[in-house]
Scaffold this motif. Sequence first.
Motif, PDB file in Angstrom:
ATOM      1  N   ASP A 159      16.656  68.494  11.765  1.00  0.00           N
ATOM      2  CA  ASP A 159      17.605  67.480  12.208  1.00  0.00           C
ATOM      3  C   ASP A 159      18.621  68.086  13.171  1.00  0.00           C
ATOM      4  O   ASP A 159      19.247  69.108  12.877  1.00  0.00           O
ATOM      5  CB  ASP A 159      18.341  66.882  11.006  1.00  0.00           C
ATOM      6  CG  ASP A 159      19.468  65.970  11.456  1.00  0.00           C
ATOM      7  OD1 ASP A 159      19.154  64.905  12.019  1.00  0.00           O
ATOM      8  OD2 ASP A 159      20.639  66.344  11.281  1.00  0.00           O
ATOM      9  N   SER A 172      23.675  65.461  15.206  1.00  0.00           N
ATOM     10  CA  SER A 172      25.061  65.654  15.634  1.00  0.00           C
ATOM     11  C   SER A 172      25.134  66.332  16.994  1.00  0.00           C
ATOM     12  O   SER A 172      25.917  65.938  17.863  1.00  0.00           O
ATOM     13  CB  SER A 172      25.827  66.471  14.590  1.00  0.00           C
ATOM     14  OG  SER A 172      27.165  66.652  14.981  1.00  0.00           O
ATOM     15  N   TYR A 223      18.504  61.167  13.951  1.00  0.00           N
ATOM     16  CA  TYR A 223      18.622  59.988  13.091  1.00  0.00           C
ATOM     17  C   TYR A 223      19.119  58.797  13.912  1.00  0.00           C
ATOM     18  O   TYR A 223      20.138  58.883  14.594  1.00  0.00           O
ATOM     19  CB  TYR A 223      19.590  60.272  11.949  1.00  0.00           C
ATOM     20  CG  TYR A 223      19.630  59.164  10.919  1.00  0.00           C
ATOM     21  CD1 TYR A 223      18.504  58.877  10.166  1.00  0.00           C
ATOM     22  CD2 TYR A 223      20.777  58.416  10.715  1.00  0.00           C
ATOM     23  CE1 TYR A 223      18.519  57.862   9.226  1.00  0.00           C
ATOM     24  CE2 TYR A 223      20.812  57.399   9.774  1.00  0.00           C
ATOM     25  CZ  TYR A 223      19.675  57.126   9.025  1.00  0.00           C
ATOM     26  OH  TYR A 223      19.693  56.123   8.100  1.00  0.00           O
ATOM     27  N   PHE A 276      18.034  70.132   7.293  1.00  0.00           N
ATOM     28  CA  PHE A 276      19.299  69.651   7.855  1.00  0.00           C
ATOM     29  C   PHE A 276      20.106  70.855   8.304  1.00  0.00           C
ATOM     30  O   PHE A 276      20.905  71.410   7.562  1.00  0.00           O
ATOM     31  CB  PHE A 276      20.041  68.797   6.832  1.00  0.00           C
ATOM     32  CG  PHE A 276      19.394  67.463   6.607  1.00  0.00           C
ATOM     33  CD1 PHE A 276      19.580  66.437   7.511  1.00  0.00           C
ATOM     34  CD2 PHE A 276      18.557  67.265   5.522  1.00  0.00           C
ATOM     35  CE1 PHE A 276      18.954  65.203   7.325  1.00  0.00           C
ATOM     36  CE2 PHE A 276      17.936  66.037   5.325  1.00  0.00           C
ATOM     37  CZ  PHE A 276      18.132  65.011   6.230  1.00  0.00           C
ATOM     38  N   THR A 335      25.785  67.444   9.080  1.00  0.00           N
ATOM     39  CA  THR A 335      25.129  66.251   8.552  1.00  0.00           C
ATOM     40  C   THR A 335      26.074  65.327   7.809  1.00  0.00           C
ATOM     41  O   THR A 335      25.722  64.198   7.505  1.00  0.00           O
ATOM     42  CB  THR A 335      23.994  66.689   7.577  1.00  0.00           C
ATOM     43  OG1 THR A 335      23.215  67.710   8.196  1.00  0.00           O
ATOM     44  CG2 THR A 335      23.080  65.534   7.226  1.00  0.00           C
ATOM     45  N   SER A 374      24.459  64.917  -1.714  1.00  0.00           N
ATOM     46  CA  SER A 374      23.262  65.697  -1.358  1.00  0.00           C
ATOM     47  C   SER A 374      22.566  66.272  -2.580  1.00  0.00           C
ATOM     48  O   SER A 374      21.358  66.543  -2.548  1.00  0.00           O
ATOM     49  CB  SER A 374      23.632  66.831  -0.390  1.00  0.00           C
ATOM     50  OG  SER A 374      24.348  67.873  -1.038  1.00  0.00           O
TER      51      SER A 374
END
Length: 227
Positions: free
Chosen positions: A5, A8, A44, A131, A135, A185
């Motif tokens: 991922d 950001s 995402y 990740f 995140t 998480s």
Amino acid sequence: MIYIDCTSTYSINTMTGIQRVVRNILDSYVADAELSQKVQPIVYTSRGFVPVENLQSHEYSTGNEKEKEEKKQLVDLKNIFSIQNIKLFLQRLPFLYKVAKFFYFYMKRFLASKKEVNESIIFTKDDTILFLDATWNLPIWDDLNTIKKSESKIVFVIYDLIPIYYSQFCNVAHREDFEKFFVKSLDFADQYIGISQTVIDDVKKYALTTKHERLNEIKYDYFYLGS
């Protein structure tokens, strides 16, 4: 497949230490022909997680000048929220900062969902989602619930727990967001990876204080940045 991922970094280019880590690893991914068959950077969006290249007007491959251009485009991950003074001002007003961040992120997701091919990834039990990026502001939990059911491995890289253990150095909004992210998480993590043994020891310590029912299922590891 290992999915990394980088939402950001793709969305908000603030040149943080975390973003430098993301870029360096994606650099390695593009440069290594063998890894390129096994590693996929993802973002995402409103439709879930999608490959980075689906949000671009080109396709990626390895080789000569085309590889260099693709590498440059992959790691030059958009500079949207570039006016740092505005961000710093908003952070002094926690409620306004949260509203602005919420609006910005959802607009970014909406616009990303309109760009070219944007089919969300269907994860399988042979996949790992890593990740690596910042995140804690992503509303990913419903999607992670689906990913968890697919038996994919979910791994979070933790850079520090400063917002929790040294909250006096963080604004209120960031501290609250980070703590909520970490506690949530625990519902999904198969593994946490710290950037040092000290960091992962802090992660274990804090995780134990939550008395979460999944603590015995979670694995911990660490690596040193630059190694």
